[in-house]
Scaffold this motif. Structure first.
Motif, PDB file in Angstrom:
ATOM      1  N   LEU A 264      51.304  36.383  32.183  1.00  0.00           N
ATOM      2  CA  LEU A 264      50.152  35.738  32.256  1.00  0.00           C
ATOM      3  C   LEU A 264      49.769  35.476  31.037  1.00  0.00           C
ATOM      4  CD1 LEU A 264      47.651  34.486  33.971  1.00  0.00           C
ATOM      5  CD2 LEU A 264      46.639  36.870  33.596  1.00  0.00           C
ATOM      6  N   ARG A 265      49.675  36.135  29.893  1.00  0.00           N
ATOM      7  CA  ARG A 265      49.239  35.644  28.596  1.00  0.00           C
ATOM      8  C   ARG A 265      50.220  34.672  28.039  1.00  0.00           C
ATOM      9  NH1 ARG A 265      44.884  38.370  27.049  1.00  0.00           N
ATOM     10  NH2 ARG A 265      44.455  40.330  28.134  1.00  0.00           N
ATOM     11  N   LYS A 266      51.622  34.941  28.553  1.00  0.00           N
ATOM     12  CA  LYS A 266      52.642  33.925  27.783  1.00  0.00           C
ATOM     13  C   LYS A 266      52.351  32.311  28.402  1.00  0.00           C
ATOM     14  CE  LYS A 266      56.851  34.952  28.890  1.00  0.00           C
ATOM     15  NZ  LYS A 266      58.004  35.143  29.813  1.00  0.00           N
ATOM     16  N   LEU A 267      51.940  32.364  29.744  1.00  0.00           N
ATOM     17  CA  LEU A 267      51.513  31.025  30.548  1.00  0.00           C
ATOM     18  C   LEU A 267      50.382  30.716  29.841  1.00  0.00           C
ATOM     19  CD1 LEU A 267      52.208  32.347  34.025  1.00  0.00           C
ATOM     20  CD2 LEU A 267      53.487  30.392  32.979  1.00  0.00           C
ATOM     21  N   LYS A 268      49.253  31.358  29.556  1.00  0.00           N
ATOM     22  CA  LYS A 268      48.312  31.098  28.678  1.00  0.00           C
ATOM     23  C   LYS A 268      48.394  30.331  27.424  1.00  0.00           C
ATOM     24  CE  LYS A 268      43.671  30.491  27.719  1.00  0.00           C
ATOM     25  NZ  LYS A 268      42.958  29.392  28.280  1.00  0.00           N
ATOM     26  N   ASN A 269      49.462  30.915  26.801  1.00  0.00           N
ATOM     27  CA  ASN A 269      49.801  30.437  25.383  1.00  0.00           C
ATOM     28  C   ASN A 269      50.622  29.048  25.302  1.00  0.00           C
ATOM     29  OD1 ASN A 269      48.450  32.471  23.942  1.00  0.00           O
ATOM     30  ND2 ASN A 269      50.318  33.814  24.137  1.00  0.00           N
ATOM     31  N   PHE A 270      51.582  28.853  26.593  1.00  0.00           N
ATOM     32  CA  PHE A 270      52.514  27.861  26.406  1.00  0.00           C
ATOM     33  C   PHE A 270      52.420  26.966  27.490  1.00  0.00           C
ATOM     34  CE2 PHE A 270      54.613  31.366  24.095  1.00  0.00           C
ATOM     35  CZ  PHE A 270      55.122  30.831  23.098  1.00  0.00           C
ATOM     36  N   TYR A 271      51.660  27.180  28.762  1.00  0.00           N
ATOM     37  CA  TYR A 271      51.379  26.245  29.550  1.00  0.00           C
ATOM     38  C   TYR A 271      49.983  26.616  30.229  1.00  0.00           C
ATOM     39  CZ  TYR A 271      53.055  23.011  33.265  1.00  0.00           C
ATOM     40  OH  TYR A 271      53.383  21.691  34.041  1.00  0.00           O
ATOM     41  N   PRO A 272      48.844  26.535  29.777  1.00  0.00           N
ATOM     42  CA  PRO A 272      47.542  26.770  30.291  1.00  0.00           C
ATOM     43  C   PRO A 272      47.046  25.868  31.152  1.00  0.00           C
ATOM     44  CG  PRO A 272      47.441  25.466  27.794  1.00  0.00           C
ATOM     45  CD  PRO A 272      48.945  25.763  28.215  1.00  0.00           C
ATOM     46  N   THR A 273      47.686  24.815  31.545  1.00  0.00           N
ATOM     47  CA  THR A 273      47.340  23.931  32.779  1.00  0.00           C
ATOM     48  C   THR A 273      48.342  24.272  33.991  1.00  0.00           C
ATOM     49  OG1 THR A 273      48.606  22.196  31.922  1.00  0.00           O
ATOM     50  CG2 THR A 273      46.544  22.256  30.990  1.00  0.00           C
ATOM     51  N   SER A 274      48.925  25.139  33.829  1.00  0.00           N
ATOM     52  CA  SER A 274      49.757  25.333  35.113  1.00  0.00           C
ATOM     53  C   SER A 274      49.022  26.050  36.336  1.00  0.00           C
ATOM     54  CB  SER A 274      51.186  26.450  34.760  1.00  0.00           C
ATOM     55  OG  SER A 274      50.392  27.656  34.330  1.00  0.00           O
ATOM     56  N   ARG A 275      49.779  25.884  37.507  1.00  0.00           N
ATOM     57  CA  ARG A 275      48.947  26.563  38.733  1.00  0.00           C
ATOM     58  C   ARG A 275      49.866  27.504  38.998  1.00  0.00           C
ATOM     59  NH1 ARG A 275      50.619  22.968  41.997  1.00  0.00           N
ATOM     60  NH2 ARG A 275      49.187  23.355  43.861  1.00  0.00           N
ATOM     61  N   LEU A 276      49.258  28.659  39.300  1.00  0.00           N
ATOM     62  CA  LEU A 276      50.053  29.939  39.363  1.00  0.00           C
ATOM     63  C   LEU A 276      49.881  30.686  40.732  1.00  0.00           C
ATOM     64  CD1 LEU A 276      48.750  31.506  36.040  1.00  0.00           C
ATOM     65  CD2 LEU A 276      50.733  30.082  36.425  1.00  0.00           C
ATOM     66  N   LEU A 277      51.403  31.161  40.954  1.00  0.00           N
ATOM     67  CA  LEU A 277      51.277  32.028  42.240  1.00  0.00           C
ATOM     68  C   LEU A 277      51.339  33.530  41.841  1.00  0.00           C
ATOM     69  CD1 LEU A 277      53.346  29.740  44.561  1.00  0.00           C
ATOM     70  CD2 LEU A 277      51.075  29.892  44.588  1.00  0.00           C
ATOM     71  N   LEU A 278      50.566  34.392  42.594  1.00  0.00           N
ATOM     72  CA  LEU A 278      50.717  35.513  42.193  1.00  0.00           C
ATOM     73  C   LEU A 278      51.964  36.320  42.936  1.00  0.00           C
ATOM     74  CD1 LEU A 278      50.147  38.176  40.570  1.00  0.00           C
ATOM     75  CD2 LEU A 278      47.985  38.298  41.849  1.00  0.00           C
TER      76      LEU A 278
END
Length: 436
Positions: free
Chosen positions: A140-154
Protein backbone atom coordinates in the motif's frame (compact mmCIF):
# COMPACT_ATOMS: atom_id res chain seq x y z
CA UNK A 1 -3.24 5.52 -23.67
CA UNK A 2 -2.97 2.13 -25.27
CA UNK A 3 -3.02 2.23 -29.05
CA UNK A 4 -3.73 -0.49 -31.58
CA UNK A 5 -1.02 -1.73 -33.95
CA UNK A 6 -2.96 -1.80 -37.21
CA UNK A 7 -0.35 -3.95 -38.95
CA UNK A 8 -1.14 -7.06 -36.88
CA UNK A 9 -3.37 -9.53 -38.69
CA UNK A 10 -3.82 -13.23 -37.91
CA UNK A 11 -4.75 -15.76 -40.57
CA UNK A 12 -7.41 -18.29 -39.60
CA UNK A 13 -8.15 -21.40 -41.66
CA UNK A 14 -11.90 -22.02 -41.91
CA UNK A 15 -13.30 -25.44 -42.73
CA UNK A 16 -16.49 -27.45 -43.17
CA UNK A 17 -17.33 -31.06 -43.95
CA UNK A 18 -14.81 -32.47 -41.46
CA UNK A 19 -13.90 -32.09 -37.79
CA UNK A 20 -11.17 -30.60 -35.63
CA UNK A 21 -9.26 -33.89 -35.25
CA UNK A 22 -8.99 -34.36 -39.00
CA UNK A 23 -7.71 -30.81 -39.40
CA UNK A 24 -4.96 -31.64 -36.90
CA UNK A 25 -4.07 -34.72 -38.91
CA UNK A 26 -3.95 -32.66 -42.09
CA UNK A 27 -1.39 -30.22 -40.67
CA UNK A 28 0.82 -33.13 -39.60
CA UNK A 29 1.35 -33.92 -43.30
CA UNK A 30 1.63 -30.28 -44.43
CA UNK A 31 4.54 -28.64 -42.67
CA UNK A 32 4.17 -25.05 -43.91
CA UNK A 33 5.20 -22.80 -41.04
CA UNK A 34 7.40 -25.39 -39.32
CA UNK A 35 11.17 -25.53 -39.54
CA UNK A 36 11.12 -29.32 -39.89
CA UNK A 37 8.28 -31.62 -41.02
CA UNK A 38 8.54 -33.72 -37.84
CA UNK A 39 8.50 -30.74 -35.43
CA UNK A 40 5.73 -30.65 -32.85
CA UNK A 41 3.03 -27.99 -33.21
CA UNK A 42 -0.15 -26.56 -31.69
CA UNK A 43 -3.59 -26.13 -33.23
CA UNK A 44 -5.54 -23.17 -31.84
CA UNK A 45 -9.30 -23.61 -32.29
CA UNK A 46 -10.90 -20.16 -32.38
CA UNK A 47 -14.30 -21.84 -32.53
CA UNK A 48 -13.73 -23.63 -29.23
CA UNK A 49 -12.68 -20.36 -27.62
CA UNK A 50 -15.76 -18.59 -29.00
CA UNK A 51 -18.12 -21.23 -27.61
CA UNK A 52 -16.37 -21.15 -24.23
CA UNK A 53 -16.70 -17.37 -24.05
CA UNK A 54 -20.40 -17.61 -24.85
CA UNK A 55 -20.82 -20.36 -22.26
CA UNK A 56 -19.04 -18.36 -19.56
CA UNK A 57 -21.24 -15.33 -20.08
CA UNK A 58 -24.39 -17.43 -20.03
CA UNK A 59 -23.37 -19.21 -16.80
CA UNK A 60 -22.22 -16.06 -14.97
CA UNK A 61 -24.35 -13.23 -16.39
CA UNK A 62 -23.36 -10.71 -13.69
CA UNK A 63 -19.63 -11.36 -13.99
CA UNK A 64 -17.26 -9.70 -16.47
CA UNK A 65 -14.28 -11.92 -17.39
CA UNK A 66 -10.73 -10.54 -17.23
CA UNK A 67 -8.67 -13.26 -18.92
CA UNK A 68 -5.52 -14.33 -17.03
CA UNK A 69 -2.84 -13.71 -19.66
CA UNK A 70 -0.39 -16.03 -17.87
CA UNK A 71 -2.51 -19.07 -18.77
CA UNK A 72 -1.75 -18.87 -22.50
CA UNK A 73 -0.26 -15.61 -23.74
CA UNK A 74 -0.96 -16.36 -27.41
CA UNK A 75 -1.63 -13.20 -29.40
CA UNK A 76 -4.47 -14.55 -31.61
CA UNK A 77 -6.27 -15.85 -28.52
CA UNK A 78 -5.82 -12.50 -26.74
CA UNK A 79 -7.02 -10.60 -29.80
CA UNK A 80 -10.07 -12.83 -30.14
CA UNK A 81 -10.99 -12.30 -26.50
CA UNK A 82 -10.51 -8.56 -26.93
CA UNK A 83 -12.90 -8.55 -29.89
CA UNK A 84 -15.39 -10.65 -27.94
CA UNK A 85 -15.33 -8.07 -25.12
CA UNK A 86 -13.13 -9.64 -22.44
CA UNK A 87 -10.90 -7.73 -20.08
CA UNK A 88 -7.39 -8.90 -19.14
CA UNK A 89 -5.54 -9.67 -15.94
CA UNK A 90 -1.81 -9.04 -16.21
CA UNK A 91 0.82 -10.04 -13.68
CA UNK A 92 3.96 -8.49 -15.14
CA UNK A 93 5.45 -5.75 -17.28
CA UNK A 94 5.77 -8.11 -20.24
CA UNK A 95 2.07 -8.99 -20.15
CA UNK A 96 1.14 -5.31 -19.84
CA UNK A 97 3.21 -4.48 -22.90
CA UNK A 98 1.72 -7.42 -24.80
CA UNK A 99 -1.89 -6.35 -24.34
CA UNK A 100 -0.93 -2.73 -25.04
CA UNK A 101 0.58 -3.76 -28.37
CA UNK A 102 -2.72 -5.44 -29.27
CA UNK A 103 -4.64 -2.26 -28.46
CA UNK A 104 -6.53 -3.32 -25.35
CA UNK A 105 -8.08 -0.31 -23.62
CA UNK A 106 -6.59 0.58 -20.18
CA UNK A 107 -9.95 0.20 -18.43
CA UNK A 108 -10.05 -3.39 -19.71
CA UNK A 109 -6.78 -4.28 -17.94
CA UNK A 110 -6.09 -5.13 -14.31
CA UNK A 111 -2.80 -5.89 -12.54
CA UNK A 112 -3.75 -8.66 -10.12
CA UNK A 113 -0.30 -9.45 -8.71
CA UNK A 114 -0.44 -8.33 -5.03
CA UNK A 115 3.33 -7.70 -4.87
CA UNK A 116 4.57 -5.72 -7.87
CA UNK A 117 8.03 -4.82 -9.07
CA UNK A 118 8.36 -1.01 -8.98
CA UNK A 119 9.34 -0.82 -12.65
CA UNK A 120 6.27 -2.89 -13.56
CA UNK A 121 4.13 -0.57 -11.45
CA UNK A 122 5.50 2.40 -13.37
CA UNK A 123 4.66 0.65 -16.66
CA UNK A 124 1.05 0.21 -15.51
CA UNK A 125 0.90 3.93 -14.73
CA UNK A 126 2.41 4.85 -18.12
CA UNK A 127 -0.20 2.70 -19.87
CA UNK A 128 -3.04 4.20 -17.85
CA UNK A 129 -3.88 0.88 -16.17
CA UNK A 130 -5.19 1.94 -12.78
CA UNK A 131 -6.94 -1.14 -11.35
CA UNK A 132 -4.37 -2.85 -9.11
CA UNK A 133 -4.40 -5.42 -6.28
CA UNK A 134 -2.67 -5.23 -2.88
CA UNK A 135 -2.82 -7.23 0.36
CA UNK A 136 -0.38 -5.66 2.85
CA UNK A 137 0.85 -2.38 4.33
CA UNK A 138 4.20 -2.33 2.49
CA UNK A 139 2.50 -2.71 -0.89
CA UNK A 140 0.00 0.00 0.00
CA UNK A 141 2.79 2.45 0.87
CA UNK A 142 4.65 1.51 -2.33
CA UNK A 143 1.52 2.29 -4.32
CA UNK A 144 1.17 5.61 -2.49
CA UNK A 145 4.73 6.55 -3.48
CA UNK A 146 4.68 5.39 -7.11
CA UNK A 147 1.02 5.36 -8.20
CA UNK A 148 -1.10 7.47 -5.81
CA UNK A 149 -3.99 7.77 -8.31
CA UNK A 150 -4.42 4.01 -8.72
CA UNK A 151 -7.72 2.24 -8.01
CA UNK A 152 -7.14 -0.59 -5.56
CA UNK A 153 -8.63 -4.00 -4.89
CA UNK A 154 -7.83 -5.51 -1.49
CA UNK A 155 -7.08 -9.22 -1.76
CA UNK A 156 -8.37 -11.27 1.15
CA UNK A 157 -7.27 -14.59 2.61
CA UNK A 158 -9.15 -17.75 1.62
CA UNK A 159 -9.63 -20.91 3.62
CA UNK A 160 -7.81 -23.96 2.18
CA UNK A 161 -8.08 -27.60 3.19
CA UNK A 162 -5.12 -29.90 3.73
CA UNK A 163 -1.50 -29.24 4.65
CA UNK A 164 -0.45 -27.56 1.40
CA UNK A 165 -1.58 -23.94 1.27
CA UNK A 166 -1.35 -23.14 -2.44
CA UNK A 167 -2.61 -19.55 -2.24
CA UNK A 168 -3.27 -18.45 1.33
CA UNK A 169 0.32 -18.99 2.53
CA UNK A 170 1.54 -16.38 0.05
CA UNK A 171 -1.27 -13.88 -0.59
CA UNK A 172 -4.31 -12.45 1.10
CA UNK A 173 -5.15 -10.40 4.19
CA UNK A 174 -7.30 -11.79 6.97
CA UNK A 175 -10.54 -9.97 7.76
CA UNK A 176 -8.97 -8.16 10.74
CA UNK A 177 -5.90 -7.21 8.66
CA UNK A 178 -8.13 -6.08 5.80
CA UNK A 179 -10.10 -3.75 8.04
CA UNK A 180 -6.88 -2.10 9.24
CA UNK A 181 -5.64 -1.78 5.66
CA UNK A 182 -8.88 -0.10 4.59
CA UNK A 183 -8.57 2.47 7.37
CA UNK A 184 -4.91 3.00 6.55
CA UNK A 185 -5.73 3.52 2.87
CA UNK A 186 -8.30 6.11 3.86
CA UNK A 187 -5.69 7.98 5.94
CA UNK A 188 -3.23 7.85 3.02
CA UNK A 189 -5.92 9.12 0.66
CA UNK A 190 -5.65 5.98 -1.46
CA UNK A 191 -8.68 4.85 -3.44
CA UNK A 192 -9.71 1.32 -2.45
CA UNK A 193 -12.58 0.47 -4.83
CA UNK A 194 -13.20 -3.18 -4.08
CA UNK A 195 -12.31 -6.62 -2.75
CA UNK A 196 -10.50 -9.48 -4.48
CA UNK A 197 -10.05 -13.18 -3.68
CA UNK A 198 -8.76 -16.16 -5.65
CA UNK A 199 -9.96 -19.72 -5.07
CA UNK A 200 -7.64 -21.31 -7.64
CA UNK A 201 -7.98 -24.28 -9.95
CA UNK A 202 -9.28 -27.56 -8.61
CA UNK A 203 -11.32 -30.58 -9.64
CA UNK A 204 -13.70 -30.64 -6.69
CA UNK A 205 -16.90 -28.70 -6.10
CA UNK A 206 -15.58 -25.43 -4.66
CA UNK A 207 -19.00 -24.12 -3.64
CA UNK A 208 -18.12 -23.98 0.05
CA UNK A 209 -14.98 -21.89 -0.44
CA UNK A 210 -16.76 -19.48 -2.78
CA UNK A 211 -19.56 -19.06 -0.25
CA UNK A 212 -17.06 -18.38 2.55
CA UNK A 213 -14.98 -15.97 0.47
CA UNK A 214 -18.05 -14.06 -0.73
CA UNK A 215 -19.28 -13.86 2.87
CA UNK A 216 -15.91 -12.41 3.94
CA UNK A 217 -16.02 -9.95 1.05
CA UNK A 218 -19.50 -8.82 2.13
CA UNK A 219 -18.18 -8.13 5.65
CA UNK A 220 -15.59 -5.78 4.17
CA UNK A 221 -18.15 -4.09 1.94
CA UNK A 222 -20.27 -3.42 5.04
CA UNK A 223 -17.25 -2.25 7.06
CA UNK A 224 -16.10 0.07 4.31
CA UNK A 225 -19.58 1.55 3.91
CA UNK A 226 -19.79 2.24 7.66
CA UNK A 227 -16.51 4.11 7.39
CA UNK A 228 -17.63 6.29 4.52
CA UNK A 229 -15.85 4.50 1.67
CA UNK A 230 -18.45 2.54 -0.35
CA UNK A 231 -16.89 -0.12 -2.58
CA UNK A 232 -17.74 -0.54 -6.26
CA UNK A 233 -15.87 -3.66 -7.48
CA UNK A 234 -15.93 -7.33 -6.47
CA UNK A 235 -13.34 -9.64 -8.04
CA UNK A 236 -14.11 -13.34 -7.54
CA UNK A 237 -10.81 -14.50 -9.08
CA UNK A 238 -10.28 -17.57 -11.24
CA UNK A 239 -10.21 -21.33 -10.86
CA UNK A 240 -13.22 -22.50 -12.90
CA UNK A 241 -12.54 -25.15 -15.56
CA UNK A 242 -14.82 -25.81 -18.50
CA UNK A 243 -14.36 -29.59 -18.36
CA UNK A 244 -14.81 -29.91 -14.59
CA UNK A 245 -17.74 -32.22 -13.86
CA UNK A 246 -18.64 -30.01 -10.89
CA UNK A 247 -18.66 -26.77 -12.92
CA UNK A 248 -22.40 -26.14 -13.03
CA UNK A 249 -22.86 -27.01 -9.38
CA UNK A 250 -20.12 -24.57 -8.36
CA UNK A 251 -21.41 -21.80 -10.62
CA UNK A 252 -24.96 -22.28 -9.38
CA UNK A 253 -23.68 -21.76 -5.85
CA UNK A 254 -21.74 -18.64 -6.90
CA UNK A 255 -24.79 -17.08 -8.56
CA UNK A 256 -27.04 -17.90 -5.61
CA UNK A 257 -24.56 -16.49 -3.08
CA UNK A 258 -23.98 -13.35 -5.14
CA UNK A 259 -27.70 -12.63 -5.27
CA UNK A 260 -28.11 -13.37 -1.56
CA UNK A 261 -25.21 -11.18 -0.40
CA UNK A 262 -25.02 -8.62 -3.21
CA UNK A 263 -28.56 -8.42 -4.61
CA UNK A 264 -28.96 -6.29 -7.72
CA UNK A 265 -31.69 -4.34 -5.92
CA UNK A 266 -29.17 -3.09 -3.35
CA UNK A 267 -26.06 -3.09 -5.57
CA UNK A 268 -27.33 -2.06 -9.02
CA UNK A 269 -23.99 -0.54 -10.03
CA UNK A 270 -21.66 -3.13 -8.51
CA UNK A 271 -19.03 -4.29 -11.02
CA UNK A 272 -18.35 -7.99 -10.55
CA UNK A 273 -15.29 -9.31 -12.39
CA UNK A 274 -13.33 -12.55 -12.52
CA UNK A 275 -9.98 -13.92 -13.71
CA UNK A 276 -10.62 -16.98 -15.91
CA UNK A 277 -7.53 -18.45 -17.53
CA UNK A 278 -7.73 -22.18 -18.06
CA UNK A 279 -11.49 -21.94 -18.63
CA UNK A 280 -10.78 -20.32 -22.01
CA UNK A 281 -7.36 -21.72 -22.89
CA UNK A 282 -7.29 -25.37 -21.78
CA UNK A 283 -9.50 -26.98 -24.43
CA UNK A 284 -8.76 -24.40 -27.14
CA UNK A 285 -5.39 -25.97 -28.03
CA UNK A 286 -4.33 -29.37 -29.30
CA UNK A 287 -0.66 -30.40 -29.24
CA UNK A 288 0.80 -32.63 -31.98
CA UNK A 289 3.90 -34.65 -31.06
CA UNK A 290 6.01 -36.95 -33.21
CA UNK A 291 7.50 -40.30 -32.18
CA UNK A 292 11.22 -39.67 -32.75
CA UNK A 293 12.59 -42.86 -31.17
CA UNK A 294 11.66 -46.31 -29.95
CA UNK A 295 13.18 -49.03 -27.75
CA UNK A 296 11.94 -52.50 -26.87
CA UNK A 297 12.37 -54.30 -23.54
CA UNK A 298 10.90 -57.75 -24.16
CA UNK A 299 9.77 -59.70 -21.14
CA UNK A 300 9.22 -56.60 -19.00
CA UNK A 301 6.03 -54.97 -17.74
CA UNK A 302 6.50 -52.05 -20.16
CA UNK A 303 8.02 -53.58 -23.31
CA UNK A 304 7.70 -50.47 -25.49
CA UNK A 305 9.45 -47.18 -24.78
CA UNK A 306 8.74 -44.24 -27.09
CA UNK A 307 10.55 -40.92 -27.34
CA UNK A 308 8.59 -37.78 -28.26
CA UNK A 309 9.78 -34.38 -29.42
CA UNK A 310 8.02 -32.74 -26.46
CA UNK A 311 8.47 -33.53 -22.80
CA UNK A 312 8.37 -32.40 -19.19
CA UNK A 313 10.75 -29.52 -19.83
CA UNK A 314 8.31 -28.30 -22.47
CA UNK A 315 4.55 -28.57 -22.91
CA UNK A 316 4.10 -31.39 -20.38
CA UNK A 317 5.61 -29.30 -17.60
CA UNK A 318 2.12 -27.82 -17.41
CA UNK A 319 0.91 -31.06 -15.80
CA UNK A 320 2.81 -30.10 -12.65
CA UNK A 321 1.23 -26.63 -12.61
CA UNK A 322 -2.24 -28.03 -13.29
CA UNK A 323 -2.59 -31.83 -12.89
CA UNK A 324 -5.10 -33.32 -15.32
CA UNK A 325 -5.87 -36.45 -17.29
CA UNK A 326 -4.08 -36.63 -20.64
CA UNK A 327 -6.35 -37.30 -23.63
CA UNK A 328 -4.94 -38.23 -27.02
CA UNK A 329 -5.75 -39.48 -30.49
CA UNK A 330 -3.67 -40.79 -33.39
CA UNK A 331 -2.94 -40.02 -37.01
CA UNK A 332 -5.31 -42.63 -38.40
CA UNK A 333 -7.70 -45.42 -37.49
CA UNK A 334 -5.17 -47.96 -38.72
CA UNK A 335 -2.82 -47.07 -35.83
CA UNK A 336 -5.60 -47.57 -33.30
CA UNK A 337 -6.22 -51.10 -34.69
CA UNK A 338 -2.67 -52.27 -33.94
CA UNK A 339 -2.00 -54.61 -31.02
CA UNK A 340 -1.59 -52.80 -27.70
CA UNK A 341 0.92 -53.09 -24.86
CA UNK A 342 2.06 -51.27 -21.74
CA UNK A 343 4.29 -48.43 -22.85
CA UNK A 344 6.40 -45.62 -21.48
CA UNK A 345 6.68 -42.15 -23.04
CA UNK A 346 9.84 -40.09 -22.76
CA UNK A 347 10.57 -36.52 -23.77
CA UNK A 348 13.55 -35.52 -25.95
CA UNK A 349 15.92 -34.13 -23.28
CA UNK A 350 18.83 -36.39 -22.28
CA UNK A 351 17.81 -37.00 -18.67
CA UNK A 352 15.55 -39.59 -17.04
CA UNK A 353 13.66 -36.72 -15.42
CA UNK A 354 12.12 -36.02 -18.83
CA UNK A 355 9.46 -38.72 -18.55
CA UNK A 356 5.98 -37.89 -19.84
CA UNK A 357 4.04 -41.01 -18.81
CA UNK A 358 5.46 -43.95 -16.86
CA UNK A 359 2.90 -46.57 -17.82
CA UNK A 360 0.21 -46.31 -20.48
CA UNK A 361 -1.49 -48.82 -22.78
CA UNK A 362 -0.88 -47.81 -26.42
CA UNK A 363 -1.04 -49.46 -29.83
CA UNK A 364 2.43 -50.34 -31.07
CA UNK A 365 3.84 -47.15 -32.56
CA UNK A 366 6.54 -46.61 -35.14
CA UNK A 367 9.08 -43.82 -35.53
CA UNK A 368 7.38 -41.00 -37.39
CA UNK A 369 3.88 -41.64 -36.00
CA UNK A 370 1.97 -38.68 -34.60
CA UNK A 371 0.18 -38.45 -31.24
CA UNK A 372 -2.24 -35.55 -30.77
CA UNK A 373 -2.95 -34.35 -27.22
CA UNK A 374 -6.19 -32.59 -26.39
CA UNK A 375 -6.66 -29.84 -23.79
CA UNK A 376 -3.06 -28.62 -23.97
CA UNK A 377 -3.61 -24.87 -23.85
CA UNK A 378 -3.46 -24.03 -20.18
CA UNK A 379 0.14 -23.29 -19.06
CA UNK A 380 1.61 -25.61 -21.73
CA UNK A 381 3.67 -23.24 -23.89
CA UNK A 382 3.54 -20.71 -21.04
CA UNK A 383 5.59 -23.02 -18.80
CA UNK A 384 7.85 -24.45 -21.52
CA UNK A 385 11.53 -23.98 -20.63
CA UNK A 386 12.95 -24.54 -24.14
CA UNK A 387 15.71 -26.49 -22.34
CA UNK A 388 18.30 -28.04 -24.68
CA UNK A 389 16.74 -26.15 -27.59
CA UNK A 390 13.54 -28.23 -27.56
CA UNK A 391 10.05 -26.78 -27.34
CA UNK A 392 7.07 -26.34 -29.63
CA UNK A 393 7.24 -23.11 -31.63
CA UNK A 394 4.69 -23.58 -34.45
CA UNK A 395 0.97 -22.75 -34.26
CA UNK A 396 -1.92 -23.16 -36.69
CA UNK A 397 -5.21 -21.29 -36.27
CA UNK A 398 -8.53 -22.85 -37.31
CA UNK A 399 -12.27 -22.41 -36.99
CA UNK A 400 -15.23 -24.26 -38.48
CA UNK A 401 -17.58 -22.28 -40.70
CA UNK A 402 -20.41 -22.81 -38.21
CA UNK A 403 -18.32 -21.44 -35.33
CA UNK A 404 -17.16 -18.55 -37.51
CA UNK A 405 -20.75 -17.34 -37.74
CA UNK A 406 -21.01 -17.43 -33.94
CA UNK A 407 -17.72 -15.54 -33.56
CA UNK A 408 -18.82 -12.84 -35.98
CA UNK A 409 -22.16 -12.49 -34.18
CA UNK A 410 -20.44 -12.08 -30.81
CA UNK A 411 -17.71 -9.73 -32.06
CA UNK A 412 -18.06 -6.27 -30.62
CA UNK A 413 -18.29 -3.49 -33.20
CA UNK A 414 -14.75 -2.61 -34.28
CA UNK A 415 -13.34 -0.58 -37.11
CA UNK A 416 -10.44 -2.98 -37.32
CA UNK A 417 -10.45 -6.74 -36.77
CA UNK A 418 -7.27 -8.70 -36.21
CA UNK A 419 -8.42 -11.67 -38.26
CA UNK A 420 -8.27 -12.70 -41.87
CA UNK A 421 -10.28 -15.84 -42.68
CA UNK A 422 -9.25 -18.18 -45.48
CA UNK A 423 -11.34 -21.16 -46.59
CA UNK A 424 -9.45 -24.45 -46.29
CA UNK A 425 -10.08 -26.63 -49.32
CA UNK A 426 -8.60 -30.14 -49.09
CA UNK A 427 -6.92 -31.48 -52.19
CA UNK A 428 -6.97 -35.14 -53.17
CA UNK A 429 -3.83 -35.90 -51.15
CA UNK A 430 -5.20 -34.41 -47.94
CA UNK A 431 -8.58 -36.13 -48.42
CA UNK A 432 -6.77 -39.46 -48.50
CA UNK A 433 -4.99 -38.55 -45.24
CA UNK A 434 -8.25 -37.72 -43.54
CA UNK A 435 -9.87 -40.96 -44.68
CA UNK A 436 -6.95 -43.25 -43.78
Amino acid sequence: MMSVNSKIVYNIQTYSGTDHDNICRYFATHDDGRQNPDDSFYIFDLGELTNLYSLYNSLLPRVKPFYAVKSAAYDPLLSALMELGSGFYCGSQKELNQVKKLGVKPEKVMVSNPCKQISHLKTAKEHGVSLLVFDNEHELRKLKNFYPTSRLLLRIFIEEDGEEKVYSSKYGATISEARKLMLMAKELDMNVVGVNFHIGVGTADESGRYQQSLTDAKKLFDFSERNGVPLKVLNIGGGLRANNSNLRQTISSINFTLERLFPTSKYPDLEIISEPGGFFSETSFTLATNVIGKREFKGTETPHHYYLNEGTFGAFLSLYALPRELKYFFMSESIEKRSTANSKLWGPVMTCIDKVIDNIILPELEIGDWIFWRNMGVYSFACSTRFCGFGTKSFYNVISNNDLLIFQQLQQKKKLSRFSFEEWTPNEESENVLKS
